[in-house]
Design a protein around this motif. Structure first.
Motif, PDB file in Angstrom:
ATOM      1  N   ARG A   1      36.305  33.021  38.091  1.00 54.54           N
ATOM      2  CA  ARG A   1      35.324  33.401  37.064  1.00 54.54           C
ATOM      3  C   ARG A   1      35.298  34.916  36.862  1.00 54.54           C
ATOM      4  NH1 ARG A   1      32.262  29.211  39.528  1.00 54.54           N
ATOM      5  NH2 ARG A   1      31.162  30.724  40.835  1.00 54.54           N
ATOM      6  N   ALA A   2      35.409  35.650  37.968  1.00 58.82           N
ATOM      7  CA  ALA A   2      35.418  37.112  37.860  1.00 58.82           C
ATOM      8  C   ALA A   2      36.643  37.593  37.086  1.00 58.82           C
ATOM      9  CB  ALA A   2      35.389  37.730  39.259  1.00 58.82           C
ATOM     10  N   MET A   3      37.792  36.958  37.308  1.00 60.87           N
ATOM     11  CA  MET A   3      39.005  37.332  36.574  1.00 60.87           C
ATOM     12  C   MET A   3      38.856  37.001  35.091  1.00 60.87           C
ATOM     13  SD  MET A   3      41.870  36.139  39.395  1.00 60.87           S
ATOM     14  CE  MET A   3      43.313  36.809  38.562  1.00 60.87           C
ATOM     15  N   ASP A   4      38.246  35.856  34.796  1.00 61.00           N
ATOM     16  CA  ASP A   4      38.004  35.487  33.394  1.00 61.00           C
ATOM     17  C   ASP A   4      37.069  36.494  32.724  1.00 61.00           C
ATOM     18  OD1 ASP A   4      39.604  33.222  33.477  1.00 61.00           O
ATOM     19  OD2 ASP A   4      37.963  31.897  34.064  1.00 61.00           O
ATOM     20  N   ASP A   5      35.998  36.870  33.422  1.00 64.88           N
ATOM     21  CA  ASP A   5      35.033  37.821  32.859  1.00 64.88           C
ATOM     22  C   ASP A   5      35.692  39.179  32.613  1.00 64.88           C
ATOM     23  OD1 ASP A   5      33.095  35.896  32.977  1.00 64.88           O
ATOM     24  OD2 ASP A   5      32.151  36.652  34.807  1.00 64.88           O
ATOM     25  N   TRP A   6      36.492  39.611  33.569  1.00 58.84           N
ATOM     26  CA  TRP A   6      37.180  40.901  33.437  1.00 58.84           C
ATOM     27  C   TRP A   6      38.103  40.892  32.224  1.00 58.84           C
ATOM     28  CZ3 TRP A   6      42.520  41.890  33.993  1.00 58.84           C
ATOM     29  CH2 TRP A   6      42.875  43.239  34.051  1.00 58.84           C
ATOM     30  N   CYS A   7      38.827  39.793  32.070  1.00 56.02           N
ATOM     31  CA  CYS A   7      39.745  39.667  30.932  1.00 56.02           C
ATOM     32  C   CYS A   7      38.971  39.666  29.609  1.00 56.02           C
ATOM     33  CB  CYS A   7      40.563  38.389  31.086  1.00 56.02           C
ATOM     34  SG  CYS A   7      41.804  38.143  29.815  1.00 56.02           S
ATOM     35  N   GLU A   8      37.843  38.966  29.590  1.00 48.98           N
ATOM     36  CA  GLU A   8      37.033  38.878  28.371  1.00 48.98           C
ATOM     37  C   GLU A   8      36.490  40.250  27.975  1.00 48.98           C
ATOM     38  OE1 GLU A   8      35.620  36.840  25.154  1.00 48.98           O
ATOM     39  OE2 GLU A   8      36.863  36.029  26.788  1.00 48.98           O
ATOM     40  N   ARG A   9      36.077  41.021  28.952  1.00 45.90           N
ATOM     41  CA  ARG A   9      35.523  42.350  28.667  1.00 45.90           C
ATOM     42  C   ARG A   9      36.577  43.308  28.125  1.00 45.90           C
ATOM     43  NH1 ARG A   9      31.702  43.303  34.029  1.00 45.90           N
ATOM     44  NH2 ARG A   9      30.257  41.568  33.621  1.00 45.90           N
ATOM     45  N   LEU A  10      37.832  43.015  28.417  1.00 50.36           N
ATOM     46  CA  LEU A  10      38.921  43.870  27.940  1.00 50.36           C
ATOM     47  C   LEU A  10      39.557  43.319  26.666  1.00 50.36           C
ATOM     48  CD1 LEU A  10      40.620  44.849  31.324  1.00 50.36           C
ATOM     49  CD2 LEU A  10      39.060  46.208  29.928  1.00 50.36           C
ATOM     50  N   GLY A  11      38.811  42.473  25.970  1.00 51.16           N
ATOM     51  CA  GLY A  11      39.273  42.004  24.670  1.00 51.16           C
ATOM     52  C   GLY A  11      39.841  40.606  24.655  1.00 51.16           C
ATOM     53  N   GLY A  12      39.855  39.943  25.799  1.00 45.49           N
ATOM     54  CA  GLY A  12      40.301  38.556  25.838  1.00 45.49           C
ATOM     55  C   GLY A  12      41.797  38.362  25.905  1.00 45.49           C
TER      56      GLY A  12
ATOM     57  N   GLY B   1      47.149  38.142  28.744  1.00 43.44           N
ATOM     58  CA  GLY B   1      48.325  38.814  29.281  1.00 43.44           C
ATOM     59  C   GLY B   1      47.982  39.896  30.284  1.00 43.44           C
ATOM     60  N   LEU B   2      46.708  40.294  30.309  1.00 43.78           N
ATOM     61  CA  LEU B   2      46.281  41.306  31.272  1.00 43.78           C
ATOM     62  C   LEU B   2      46.161  40.736  32.685  1.00 43.78           C
ATOM     63  CD1 LEU B   2      43.492  43.007  29.119  1.00 43.78           C
ATOM     64  CD2 LEU B   2      45.769  43.927  29.640  1.00 43.78           C
ATOM     65  N   LEU B   3      46.089  39.416  32.780  1.00 37.89           N
ATOM     66  CA  LEU B   3      45.959  38.779  34.089  1.00 37.89           C
ATOM     67  C   LEU B   3      47.312  38.686  34.776  1.00 37.89           C
ATOM     68  CD1 LEU B   3      43.610  35.764  33.222  1.00 37.89           C
ATOM     69  CD2 LEU B   3      42.977  37.837  34.461  1.00 37.89           C
ATOM     70  N   ASP B   4      47.284  38.721  36.100  1.00 35.45           N
ATOM     71  CA  ASP B   4      48.478  38.367  36.872  1.00 35.45           C
ATOM     72  C   ASP B   4      48.519  36.841  36.887  1.00 35.45           C
ATOM     73  OD1 ASP B   4      50.221  37.586  38.988  1.00 35.45           O
ATOM     74  OD2 ASP B   4      50.079  39.598  39.833  1.00 35.45           O
ATOM     75  N   LEU B   5      49.347  36.274  36.019  1.00 37.37           N
ATOM     76  CA  LEU B   5      49.329  34.830  35.800  1.00 37.37           C
ATOM     77  C   LEU B   5      49.665  34.048  37.068  1.00 37.37           C
ATOM     78  CD1 LEU B   5      48.841  32.698  33.662  1.00 37.37           C
ATOM     79  CD2 LEU B   5      51.275  32.783  33.075  1.00 37.37           C
ATOM     80  N   GLU B   6      50.597  34.563  37.854  1.00 36.37           N
ATOM     81  CA  GLU B   6      50.966  33.851  39.083  1.00 36.37           C
ATOM     82  C   GLU B   6      49.779  33.787  40.037  1.00 36.37           C
ATOM     83  OE1 GLU B   6      54.765  33.762  42.059  1.00 36.37           O
ATOM     84  OE2 GLU B   6      53.754  35.699  41.860  1.00 36.37           O
ATOM     85  N   HIS B   7      49.077  34.901  40.201  1.00 27.65           N
ATOM     86  CA  HIS B   7      47.898  34.917  41.066  1.00 27.65           C
ATOM     87  C   HIS B   7      46.826  33.967  40.537  1.00 27.65           C
ATOM     88  CE1 HIS B   7      48.613  39.046  43.214  1.00 27.65           C
ATOM     89  NE2 HIS B   7      49.605  38.194  43.369  1.00 27.65           N
ATOM     90  N   TYR B   8      46.615  34.001  39.248  1.00 26.07           N
ATOM     91  CA  TYR B   8      45.568  33.177  38.635  1.00 26.07           C
ATOM     92  C   TYR B   8      45.866  31.689  38.833  1.00 26.07           C
ATOM     93  CZ  TYR B   8      42.097  31.711  35.169  1.00 26.07           C
ATOM     94  OH  TYR B   8      41.019  31.134  34.541  1.00 26.07           O
ATOM     95  N   GLN B   9      47.107  31.294  38.607  1.00 28.09           N
ATOM     96  CA  GLN B   9      47.471  29.884  38.732  1.00 28.09           C
ATOM     97  C   GLN B   9      47.413  29.405  40.184  1.00 28.09           C
ATOM     98  OE1 GLN B   9      51.295  29.801  36.746  1.00 28.09           O
ATOM     99  NE2 GLN B   9      50.367  29.288  34.766  1.00 28.09           N
TER     100      GLN B   9
END
Length: 338
Positions: free
Chosen positions: A68-79, A82-90
Protein backbone atom coordinates in the motif's frame (compact mmCIF):
# COMPACT_ATOMS: atom_id res chain seq x y z
CA UNK A 1 11.06 -17.75 -10.61
CA UNK A 2 11.92 -20.40 -8.02
CA UNK A 3 11.07 -19.99 -4.34
CA UNK A 4 14.69 -19.40 -3.33
CA UNK A 5 15.08 -16.70 -5.98
CA UNK A 6 11.90 -14.95 -4.89
CA UNK A 7 13.10 -15.11 -1.29
CA UNK A 8 16.39 -13.42 -2.22
CA UNK A 9 14.49 -10.63 -3.98
CA UNK A 10 12.18 -10.25 -0.98
CA UNK A 11 15.16 -9.89 1.35
CA UNK A 12 16.69 -7.23 -0.91
CA UNK A 13 13.39 -5.37 -1.13
CA UNK A 14 12.65 -5.29 2.59
CA UNK A 15 16.28 -4.50 3.38
CA UNK A 16 16.09 -1.41 1.18
CA UNK A 17 12.71 -0.25 2.47
CA UNK A 18 13.38 -0.96 6.16
CA UNK A 19 17.17 -0.70 6.55
CA UNK A 20 18.34 -1.80 9.97
CA UNK A 21 14.81 -2.74 11.02
CA UNK A 22 13.96 -5.96 9.18
CA UNK A 23 16.34 -8.82 9.95
CA UNK A 24 17.15 -11.57 7.47
CA UNK A 25 13.71 -12.94 6.63
CA UNK A 26 15.32 -16.07 5.22
CA UNK A 27 15.84 -17.27 8.80
CA UNK A 28 12.20 -16.86 9.80
CA UNK A 29 10.51 -20.10 10.92
CA UNK A 30 7.63 -19.15 8.62
CA UNK A 31 9.73 -19.56 5.49
CA UNK A 32 9.85 -23.40 5.44
CA UNK A 33 6.07 -23.46 5.90
CA UNK A 34 5.58 -21.00 3.05
CA UNK A 35 7.83 -23.12 0.85
CA UNK A 36 5.79 -26.22 1.66
CA UNK A 37 2.62 -24.24 0.99
CA UNK A 38 3.93 -23.29 -2.45
CA UNK A 39 5.08 -26.83 -3.21
CA UNK A 40 1.89 -28.53 -2.06
CA UNK A 41 3.67 -30.49 0.68
CA UNK A 42 1.93 -29.07 3.75
CA UNK A 43 0.98 -31.64 6.39
CA UNK A 44 -2.01 -31.47 8.67
CA UNK A 45 0.39 -31.25 11.63
CA UNK A 46 1.73 -27.97 10.18
CA UNK A 47 -1.69 -26.42 10.67
CA UNK A 48 -2.16 -27.13 14.37
CA UNK A 49 -1.74 -24.83 17.37
CA UNK A 50 -1.73 -21.46 15.57
CA UNK A 51 -4.47 -19.95 17.74
CA UNK A 52 -3.13 -16.75 19.28
CA UNK A 53 0.17 -16.83 17.35
CA UNK A 54 0.54 -13.32 15.92
CA UNK A 55 3.55 -14.07 13.71
CA UNK A 56 1.91 -15.08 10.37
CA UNK A 57 -0.77 -12.39 10.62
CA UNK A 58 1.83 -9.74 11.49
CA UNK A 59 3.95 -10.89 8.55
CA UNK A 60 0.99 -10.63 6.19
CA UNK A 61 0.16 -7.16 7.53
CA UNK A 62 3.75 -6.04 6.95
CA UNK A 63 3.72 -7.20 3.33
CA UNK A 64 0.31 -5.69 2.61
CA UNK A 65 1.15 -2.36 4.25
CA UNK A 66 4.40 -2.20 2.26
CA UNK A 67 2.47 -2.73 -0.96
CA UNK A 68 0.00 0.00 0.00
CA UNK A 69 2.86 2.37 0.80
CA UNK A 70 4.42 1.70 -2.62
CA UNK A 71 1.06 2.32 -4.30
CA UNK A 72 0.59 5.59 -2.40
CA UNK A 73 4.11 6.74 -3.25
CA UNK A 74 3.53 6.00 -6.92
CA UNK A 75 0.18 7.82 -6.88
CA UNK A 76 1.71 10.93 -5.32
CA UNK A 77 4.28 11.03 -8.11
CA UNK A 78 1.64 11.12 -10.81
CA UNK A 79 0.58 7.49 -10.99
CA UNK A 80 3.39 6.30 -13.25
CA UNK A 81 3.78 2.58 -12.41
CA UNK A 82 7.09 2.62 -14.21
CA UNK A 83 8.52 4.36 -11.16
CA UNK A 84 8.11 1.16 -9.15
CA UNK A 85 10.68 -1.60 -9.00
CA UNK A 86 8.34 -4.09 -10.65
CA UNK A 87 10.29 -7.17 -9.57
CA UNK A 88 10.21 -6.09 -5.92
CA UNK A 89 6.53 -5.21 -6.14
CA UNK A 90 5.54 -8.55 -7.68
CA UNK A 91 7.56 -10.53 -5.15
CA UNK A 92 5.84 -8.66 -2.32
CA UNK A 93 2.50 -9.48 -3.92
CA UNK A 94 3.48 -13.13 -4.25
CA UNK A 95 4.57 -13.59 -0.64
CA UNK A 96 1.51 -11.73 0.62
CA UNK A 97 -0.72 -14.10 -1.37
CA UNK A 98 1.28 -17.14 -0.24
CA UNK A 99 1.06 -16.09 3.42
CA UNK A 100 -2.69 -15.55 3.04
CA UNK A 101 -2.91 -19.06 1.58
CA UNK A 102 -1.07 -20.51 4.58
CA UNK A 103 -3.44 -18.74 6.97
CA UNK A 104 -6.39 -19.93 4.90
CA UNK A 105 -5.23 -23.53 5.25
CA UNK A 106 -4.97 -23.06 9.03
CA UNK A 107 -8.49 -21.60 9.17
CA UNK A 108 -9.88 -24.43 7.03
CA UNK A 109 -8.52 -27.02 9.43
CA UNK A 110 -9.52 -25.19 12.62
CA UNK A 111 -12.93 -23.52 12.63
CA UNK A 112 -12.02 -21.87 15.95
CA UNK A 113 -9.03 -20.03 14.45
CA UNK A 114 -10.14 -16.42 14.87
CA UNK A 115 -6.97 -14.58 13.83
CA UNK A 116 -7.74 -14.89 10.11
CA UNK A 117 -11.41 -14.85 9.05
CA UNK A 118 -11.91 -16.82 5.83
CA UNK A 119 -13.59 -15.22 2.84
CA UNK A 120 -14.54 -16.29 -0.67
CA UNK A 121 -11.40 -14.57 -1.99
CA UNK A 122 -9.29 -16.97 0.08
CA UNK A 123 -10.97 -20.02 -1.42
CA UNK A 124 -10.57 -18.61 -4.93
CA UNK A 125 -6.88 -17.98 -4.29
CA UNK A 126 -6.32 -21.53 -2.96
CA UNK A 127 -7.90 -22.89 -6.14
CA UNK A 128 -5.97 -20.59 -8.49
CA UNK A 129 -3.07 -21.21 -10.82
CA UNK A 130 -2.04 -17.56 -10.37
CA UNK A 131 -2.40 -16.74 -6.67
CA UNK A 132 -1.75 -13.02 -7.27
CA UNK A 133 -4.64 -12.72 -9.73
CA UNK A 134 -6.98 -15.62 -8.94
CA UNK A 135 -10.00 -16.40 -11.07
CA UNK A 136 -13.34 -15.95 -9.32
CA UNK A 137 -14.67 -19.50 -9.08
CA UNK A 138 -16.84 -19.18 -5.99
CA UNK A 139 -19.03 -16.25 -5.02
CA UNK A 140 -19.90 -14.94 -1.60
CA UNK A 141 -23.31 -16.66 -1.47
CA UNK A 142 -21.94 -20.12 -2.29
CA UNK A 143 -19.00 -19.58 0.04
CA UNK A 144 -21.32 -18.64 2.91
CA UNK A 145 -23.43 -21.75 2.36
CA UNK A 146 -20.39 -24.03 2.49
CA UNK A 147 -18.77 -22.10 5.33
CA UNK A 148 -21.84 -22.41 7.53
CA UNK A 149 -21.95 -26.20 7.14
CA UNK A 150 -21.10 -27.85 10.46
CA UNK A 151 -17.30 -28.32 10.77
CA UNK A 152 -16.12 -31.90 11.15
CA UNK A 153 -13.11 -33.70 12.61
CA UNK A 154 -12.51 -31.33 15.47
CA UNK A 155 -13.07 -28.19 13.45
CA UNK A 156 -12.29 -28.86 9.78
CA UNK A 157 -14.42 -27.04 7.22
CA UNK A 158 -15.15 -30.24 5.35
CA UNK A 159 -17.65 -28.72 2.91
CA UNK A 160 -15.14 -26.11 1.73
CA UNK A 161 -12.36 -28.70 1.54
CA UNK A 162 -14.61 -30.95 -0.55
CA UNK A 163 -15.29 -28.07 -2.93
CA UNK A 164 -11.58 -27.30 -3.21
CA UNK A 165 -10.66 -30.94 -3.78
CA UNK A 166 -12.34 -30.81 -7.18
CA UNK A 167 -10.25 -27.86 -8.36
CA UNK A 168 -7.34 -28.53 -10.66
CA UNK A 169 -4.80 -26.25 -8.99
CA UNK A 170 -5.74 -26.80 -5.35
CA UNK A 171 -2.86 -28.27 -3.34
CA UNK A 172 -4.31 -30.65 -0.80
CA UNK A 173 -2.81 -31.03 2.66
CA UNK A 174 -1.26 -34.40 3.43
CA UNK A 175 -3.00 -36.21 6.27
CA UNK A 176 -0.31 -38.90 6.36
CA UNK A 177 2.84 -36.86 5.91
CA UNK A 178 3.98 -37.24 9.49
CA UNK A 179 3.59 -41.02 9.45
CA UNK A 180 5.41 -41.39 6.16
CA UNK A 181 8.21 -39.13 7.31
CA UNK A 182 8.56 -41.07 10.53
CA UNK A 183 8.62 -44.42 8.71
CA UNK A 184 11.27 -43.17 6.28
CA UNK A 185 13.59 -42.43 9.18
CA UNK A 186 13.45 -45.96 10.58
CA UNK A 187 16.77 -47.75 10.02
CA UNK A 188 16.81 -50.66 7.62
CA UNK A 189 17.22 -53.96 9.42
CA UNK A 190 17.22 -57.57 8.29
CA UNK A 191 14.24 -58.44 10.45
CA UNK A 192 11.34 -56.08 9.59
CA UNK A 193 9.70 -56.81 12.95
CA UNK A 194 12.66 -55.15 14.68
CA UNK A 195 11.91 -51.92 12.84
CA UNK A 196 8.71 -51.47 14.78
CA UNK A 197 9.13 -49.39 17.96
CA UNK A 198 8.08 -50.94 21.23
CA UNK A 199 4.74 -49.67 22.49
CA UNK A 200 5.27 -46.94 25.09
CA UNK A 201 4.16 -47.27 28.67
CA UNK A 202 0.77 -45.75 29.39
CA UNK A 203 1.24 -42.03 29.75
CA UNK A 204 -1.08 -41.99 32.72
CA UNK A 205 1.41 -44.14 34.64
CA UNK A 206 4.51 -42.13 33.79
CA UNK A 207 3.52 -38.56 32.97
CA UNK A 208 4.63 -37.09 36.30
CA UNK A 209 8.16 -38.31 35.59
CA UNK A 210 8.34 -36.54 32.25
CA UNK A 211 9.87 -33.16 31.46
CA UNK A 212 7.62 -30.15 31.90
CA UNK A 213 7.95 -29.32 28.20
CA UNK A 214 6.97 -32.80 26.96
CA UNK A 215 3.97 -32.79 24.63
CA UNK A 216 0.71 -34.55 25.47
CA UNK A 217 -2.01 -35.71 23.11
CA UNK A 218 -5.70 -35.20 23.79
CA UNK A 219 -5.94 -38.90 24.65
CA UNK A 220 -3.18 -38.43 27.23
CA UNK A 221 -4.99 -35.46 28.76
CA UNK A 222 -8.31 -37.32 29.01
CA UNK A 223 -6.62 -40.33 30.59
CA UNK A 224 -4.78 -38.24 33.17
CA UNK A 225 -7.83 -36.15 34.07
CA UNK A 226 -9.76 -39.35 34.72
CA UNK A 227 -6.92 -40.72 36.83
CA UNK A 228 -7.30 -37.59 38.95
CA UNK A 229 -10.94 -38.17 39.73
CA UNK A 230 -12.89 -36.78 36.79
CA UNK A 231 -15.42 -39.14 35.23
CA UNK A 232 -17.39 -39.36 31.98
CA UNK A 233 -20.30 -36.98 32.37
CA UNK A 234 -23.53 -38.79 33.20
CA UNK A 235 -25.72 -36.61 30.97
CA UNK A 236 -23.59 -36.44 27.82
CA UNK A 237 -22.19 -39.21 25.68
CA UNK A 238 -18.68 -39.14 24.32
CA UNK A 239 -18.48 -38.51 20.56
CA UNK A 240 -15.75 -38.73 17.97
CA UNK A 241 -14.95 -35.08 18.66
CA UNK A 242 -15.70 -34.40 22.33
CA UNK A 243 -15.17 -36.04 25.72
CA UNK A 244 -17.58 -34.49 28.27
CA UNK A 245 -16.28 -34.91 31.83
CA UNK A 246 -17.86 -34.39 35.21
CA UNK A 247 -17.38 -35.29 38.84
CA UNK A 248 -18.35 -38.23 41.01
CA UNK A 249 -21.49 -37.79 43.14
CA UNK A 250 -20.52 -36.06 46.37
CA UNK A 251 -17.12 -35.11 44.97
CA UNK A 252 -16.15 -31.44 44.88
CA UNK A 253 -16.29 -29.85 41.45
CA UNK A 254 -13.91 -27.13 42.61
CA UNK A 255 -14.26 -23.99 40.48
CA UNK A 256 -16.37 -25.78 37.83
CA UNK A 257 -19.71 -24.62 39.19
CA UNK A 258 -21.70 -25.89 36.21
CA UNK A 259 -20.32 -29.39 36.76
CA UNK A 260 -19.20 -30.06 33.19
CA UNK A 261 -16.03 -29.51 31.21
CA UNK A 262 -15.27 -30.84 27.76
CA UNK A 263 -12.05 -32.04 26.14
CA UNK A 264 -12.02 -31.52 22.39
CA UNK A 265 -10.24 -34.48 20.84
CA UNK A 266 -7.94 -32.65 18.48
CA UNK A 267 -4.27 -33.66 18.23
CA UNK A 268 -3.53 -31.17 21.01
CA UNK A 269 -6.27 -31.08 23.64
CA UNK A 270 -8.62 -28.12 23.89
CA UNK A 271 -10.42 -27.83 27.22
CA UNK A 272 -13.79 -26.04 27.07
CA UNK A 273 -15.33 -24.52 30.20
CA UNK A 274 -17.80 -21.81 31.09
CA UNK A 275 -15.95 -18.51 31.18
CA UNK A 276 -17.54 -17.88 34.57
CA UNK A 277 -15.76 -20.99 35.86
CA UNK A 278 -12.33 -19.72 34.79
CA UNK A 279 -12.65 -16.18 36.07
CA UNK A 280 -9.11 -16.30 37.42
CA UNK A 281 -6.32 -16.29 34.82
CA UNK A 282 -4.48 -19.57 34.38
CA UNK A 283 -0.82 -18.66 34.23
CA UNK A 284 1.08 -19.72 31.13
CA UNK A 285 -1.90 -21.20 29.30
CA UNK A 286 -3.28 -20.23 25.90
CA UNK A 287 -6.88 -19.16 26.42
CA UNK A 288 -9.50 -17.88 24.00
CA UNK A 289 -12.81 -16.49 25.28
CA UNK A 290 -15.99 -16.72 23.22
CA UNK A 291 -18.96 -14.43 23.90
CA UNK A 292 -22.51 -15.63 24.42
CA UNK A 293 -24.39 -16.67 21.30
CA UNK A 294 -27.86 -17.93 20.45
CA UNK A 295 -29.55 -20.55 18.26
CA UNK A 296 -30.58 -17.77 15.86
CA UNK A 297 -27.14 -16.17 15.53
CA UNK A 298 -25.83 -15.85 11.97
CA UNK A 299 -22.63 -17.64 12.98
CA UNK A 300 -22.26 -19.94 15.95
CA UNK A 301 -18.69 -18.76 16.53
CA UNK A 302 -17.35 -21.77 18.45
CA UNK A 303 -16.94 -25.51 17.93
CA UNK A 304 -20.34 -26.58 16.60
CA UNK A 305 -20.24 -29.84 18.56
CA UNK A 306 -20.71 -27.84 21.77
CA UNK A 307 -24.35 -27.32 20.81
CA UNK A 308 -24.94 -30.77 22.31
CA UNK A 309 -23.70 -29.62 25.75
CA UNK A 310 -26.48 -27.50 27.26
CA UNK A 311 -24.26 -25.69 29.77
CA UNK A 312 -21.70 -24.69 27.11
CA UNK A 313 -23.90 -24.34 24.04
CA UNK A 314 -24.74 -20.62 24.16
CA UNK A 315 -23.21 -19.14 27.33
CA UNK A 316 -19.81 -17.39 27.29
CA UNK A 317 -17.16 -20.11 27.14
CA UNK A 318 -13.38 -20.33 27.22
CA UNK A 319 -11.08 -22.67 25.33
CA UNK A 320 -7.80 -23.59 27.02
CA UNK A 321 -5.14 -25.37 25.01
CA UNK A 322 -3.19 -28.07 26.85
CA UNK A 323 0.00 -28.94 24.98
CA UNK A 324 2.52 -29.91 27.64
CA UNK A 325 2.98 -31.61 30.99
CA UNK A 326 3.46 -28.20 32.64
CA UNK A 327 0.18 -26.90 31.22
CA UNK A 328 -1.71 -29.97 32.39
CA UNK A 329 -0.25 -29.53 35.88
CA UNK A 330 -1.61 -25.97 35.90
CA UNK A 331 -5.07 -27.20 34.94
CA UNK A 332 -5.04 -29.94 37.58
CA UNK A 333 -3.96 -27.43 40.21
CA UNK A 334 -6.77 -25.09 39.17
CA UNK A 335 -9.27 -27.94 39.43
CA UNK A 336 -7.96 -28.77 42.89
CA UNK A 337 -6.56 -32.08 41.69
CA UNK A 338 -2.87 -31.27 41.51
Amino acid sequence: MRFEERLEVLQQCLGQIYPGVISDVRHSPLIPLLERCEGGTLRSSDLLDWQGDFCPVAWLNLLQSTLRAMDDWCERLGGDRGLLDLEHYQVLQYFAALTANLLSYVALYDSDFIDYPLGSEDINRLAAKDIIQPTRLIGHKEFSRLYDAAPLDGGRHEALLDWLSGRRYFKAVSEKGDIAAQDSRLPEQADPEKRLPKPPAAVGDTWQLRAESDKLSSEDVIDILQRHGLVPHAAYRETKYLKPLGFKPGDSAGPVACGVLVVEKTKTANLWLLTADVAEPLSGLSRVDYPATSPTAERYGRNSNLQKIAELAYAPVSKIKIKTVAELRSVLTYLGRG
